[in-house]
Design an enzyme around this catalytic site. Structure first.
Site, PDB file in Angstrom:
ATOM      1  N   HIS A 227      -5.253  -6.073  -0.296  1.00 51.03           N
ATOM      2  CA  HIS A 227      -6.158  -4.987  -0.662  1.00 51.03           C
ATOM      3  C   HIS A 227      -5.773  -4.449  -2.041  1.00 51.03           C
ATOM      4  O   HIS A 227      -4.590  -4.217  -2.307  1.00 51.03           O
ATOM      5  CB  HIS A 227      -6.077  -3.851   0.361  1.00 51.03           C
ATOM      6  CG  HIS A 227      -6.571  -4.226   1.719  1.00 51.03           C
ATOM      7  ND1 HIS A 227      -6.092  -3.643   2.874  1.00 51.03           N
ATOM      8  CD2 HIS A 227      -7.502  -5.128   2.117  1.00 51.03           C
ATOM      9  CE1 HIS A 227      -6.716  -4.160   3.916  1.00 51.03           C
ATOM     10  NE2 HIS A 227      -7.570  -5.072   3.484  1.00 51.03           N
TER      11      HIS A 227
ATOM     12  N   TYR B 151      -0.513  -2.729  -1.073  1.00 51.90           N
ATOM     13  CA  TYR B 151       0.659  -3.168  -0.288  1.00 51.90           C
ATOM     14  C   TYR B 151       0.301  -3.714   1.089  1.00 51.90           C
ATOM     15  O   TYR B 151       1.014  -3.493   2.051  1.00 51.90           O
ATOM     16  CB  TYR B 151       1.681  -2.012  -0.164  1.00 51.90           C
ATOM     17  CG  TYR B 151       1.684  -1.125  -1.384  1.00 51.90           C
ATOM     18  CD1 TYR B 151       2.039  -1.639  -2.637  1.00 51.90           C
ATOM     19  CD2 TYR B 151       1.291   0.203  -1.306  1.00 51.90           C
ATOM     20  CE1 TYR B 151       1.999  -0.853  -3.773  1.00 51.90           C
ATOM     21  CE2 TYR B 151       1.259   1.002  -2.441  1.00 51.90           C
ATOM     22  CZ  TYR B 151       1.609   0.464  -3.678  1.00 51.90           C
ATOM     23  OH  TYR B 151       1.564   1.250  -4.798  1.00 51.90           O
ATOM     24  N   HIS B 152      -0.785  -4.502   1.134  1.00 54.42           N
ATOM     25  CA  HIS B 152      -1.238  -5.076   2.399  1.00 54.42           C
ATOM     26  C   HIS B 152      -1.393  -6.598   2.314  1.00 54.42           C
ATOM     27  O   HIS B 152      -2.419  -7.136   2.728  1.00 54.42           O
ATOM     28  CB  HIS B 152      -2.575  -4.455   2.817  1.00 54.42           C
ATOM     29  CG  HIS B 152      -2.550  -2.977   2.986  1.00 54.42           C
ATOM     30  ND1 HIS B 152      -3.678  -2.183   2.910  1.00 54.42           N
ATOM     31  CD2 HIS B 152      -1.525  -2.120   3.236  1.00 54.42           C
ATOM     32  CE1 HIS B 152      -3.359  -0.918   3.108  1.00 54.42           C
ATOM     33  NE2 HIS B 152      -2.051  -0.852   3.299  1.00 54.42           N
ATOM     34  N   PRO B 153      -0.414  -7.346   1.815  1.00 51.81           N
ATOM     35  CA  PRO B 153      -0.562  -8.807   1.757  1.00 51.81           C
ATOM     36  C   PRO B 153      -0.505  -9.424   3.144  1.00 51.81           C
ATOM     37  O   PRO B 153       0.327  -9.052   3.977  1.00 51.81           O
ATOM     38  CB  PRO B 153       0.626  -9.244   0.895  1.00 51.81           C
ATOM     39  CG  PRO B 153       1.666  -8.194   1.133  1.00 51.81           C
ATOM     40  CD  PRO B 153       0.899  -6.906   1.289  1.00 51.81           C
TER      41      PRO B 153
END
Length: 538
Positions: free
Chosen positions: A294, A473-475
């Protein structure tokens, strides 16, 4: 060499859950390997201490991507937790499950057991919701979820009113019957302290005799006998150790470290591994591929009266909120940086929201060396309305550079690399300005600081969000789940295709990204993954 039933690599959002659930019966022994150290740190436990952890190498891997054309050539900073609890120990604690359609999509892609009807019971079992249980929410579970309506900054009410004036409904629970709308975020805290996966799951598990947790232990290689994983090699305090798994090796190291360890161990794209002199165990081009993330941006404004800037910046304000937190575990330091937010559609034709909103009653335009200046914000009364895309079509990859486990992998994010991602981001930033122009906010705003009133054309807006956007910070999806070994890394029971005794259970297995923050879904994957491991080892 010591032998355990299960070896779990990583003590983060999923790994902590695995440690607790696999050890609960007392039948099995569990070894947890964590590359970082203890989570018993003040700024880890204090919710707004997040900013102090943003660049701290004591708790943070501090990854950096390759320069990204989609972000105007910027090399994006990717913080990931290197500490007990993993990224759940350094994140912003917003507790979002995602849209029910996200999980139904997972099941429709050939992953039985992962539809909304399958995952809802797990979410409810995990939760201890402050308002109690209902059709959607759980009570009595390990993770306490707090409601913050009575504690947020008064400016939050203006934001909610403006968003409602812009056409979004008020939503008291994004994890309830519907996700769309705006409201105050629920966060995973309890008694003013962060409720990380380590606090909720790992710390209770560590009290058991059948659980061993090794910190500062970097897993360097999965050990195989033929096609079966039988153990882990790891480095700790300058020495190399090995541990054997009698039943399974489980990678829960996250979307960066799990594919990295697979590749270092000979599982991944054959040309890459052969070129680095790594003996092949099993070729799979999907290991490290299909990276999704994201991407977000803030619009920042100057207000007419005080925001949190005026209490968090001066020494006397720090002393006041510090005393309030230390004595009462309340006040701004007990909350997330994101007081409120919401979900909306940039196009009415979308079947569900494709954009997430964030409201912050402070601003951090002026940088501060060595940390994200949440606790030292700007000197003027500032606030921000942020957003991020929920289901981008851009795809990247994470691939090792060398055969040295201590060398960081090459992260190619490819952010905003498709026309559809750019178009929806353009529509989204225009909607942020629409919210700011509503009467409830317009009367309060002195001026727009970033990007500023001179940025008006579509080209200029696109140029601005390319320059200022970055990861939220949503890999996920670098070891994605799927039935076809030609397109996925693990099957629906999270077993690595083509191998035995090896699973991946963390955010890297998501078939696609989630409409919202990924921490709660990762904990859910750990919960359901543990159920599968126990069923298959009964």
């Amino acid at each position: 060499m010591q032998t355990y039933d299960f070896i779990v690599v990583g003590s983060g959002s999923a790994g902590s859950v695995l440690a607790e659930r696999l050890s609960a019966s007392g039948r099995f022994s569990v070894l947890v390997l964590e590359a970082g150290g203890s989570d018993r740190r003040f700024y880890v436990q204090m919710p707004l201490g997040y900013g102090k952890c943003f660049f701290d190498p004591a708790v943070n891997w501090n990854y950096k991507t390759e320069p990204d054309p989609g972000l105007a050539g910027n090399a994006d900073h990717w913080p990931r937790g290197k500490v007990l609890g993993g990224s759940s120990s350094i994140n912003a604690m917003v507790w979002i499950r995602g849209a029910r359609e996200d999980y139904d999509d997972w099941a429709a892609e050939g992953n039985p057991g992962w539809g909304w009807a399958d995952v809802l019971p797990a979410f409810k079992a995990i939760e201890d919701n402050a308002t109690g249980a209902d059709a959607w929410r759980g009570a009595g579970g390990p993770v306490h979820v707090s409601h913050c309506e009575s504690n947020v900054h008064p400016l939050t009410k203006r934001y909610l009113a403006a968003a409602e004036q812009a056409g979004l409904p008020l939503n008291p629970d994004f994890n309830g019957a519907a996700q769309e709308g705006v409201g105050v975020y629920q966060i995973n805290t309890k008694d003013g302290r962060r409720m990380s996966a380590a606090r909720a799951f790992l710390r209770p598990a560590m009290k058991r005799r059948n659980v061993r947790v090794e910190t500062n232990a970097l897993a360097t290689k999965i050990l195989f006998e033929g096609k079966r994983a039988v153990g882990i090699e790891y480095e700790q305090n300058g020495r190399t150790h090995t541990a054997r798994a009698g039943r399974e090796v489980i990678l829960a190291a996250g979307s960066i470290n799990s594919p990295q360890l697979l590749q270092l161990s000979g599982i991944g794209p054959a040309p890459l591994l052969q070129g680095l002199g790594i003996p092949m165990v099993h070729a799979n081009a999907n290991v490290g591929a299909n990276l999704q993330d994201h991407v977000g941006i803030n619009y920042t404004f100057k207000g007419r009266t005080a925001t949190l800037n005026q209490i968090l910046r001066p020494w006397w304000g720090k002393a006041l909120v510090g005393a309030q937190y230390l004595l009462l575990r309340s006040g701004p330091l007990s909350l997330s940086m994101n007081n409120a937010g919401g979900f909306f559609r940039t196009d009415p034709g979308q079947t569900r929201p494709n954009m997430q909103l964030y409201f912050q009653a402070f601003s951090t335009v002026i940088p501060k060396n060595g940390e994200r200046p949440i606790l030292s914000p700007d000197p003027w009364p500032g606030f921000s309305i942020g957003l991020s895309n929920c289901r981008p079509s851009s795809r990247g990859e994470i691939m090792i550079r060398t055969n040295n486990p201590r060398d960081y992998p090459r992260i190619v994010a490819n952010a905003l690399s498709t026309n559809s991602d750019v178009e929806e981001m353009l529509a989204a930033v225009k909607f942020v300005r629409r919210i700011a122009a509503m009467p409830a906010m317009a009367d309060y705003i002195v001026e727009e600081i970033l990007p500023g009133p001179s940025v008006t054309s579509d080209d200029d807006l696109i140029q601005d969000f390319r320059k200022r956007s970055g990861t939220v910070y949503h890999p996920v999806s670098t070891c994605r789940m799927g039935p076809d070994a030609g397109r996925a890394v693990v099957d629906a029971r999270l077993r690595v295709h083509g191998l035995e005794g090896l699973r991946v259970i963390d955010a890297s297995v998501f078939p696609g990204n989630i409409t919202g923050n990924t921490n709660a879904p990762t904990i859910m994957v750990g919960w359901k993954g543990a159920e599968m491991v126990l069923e298959d080892n009964s």
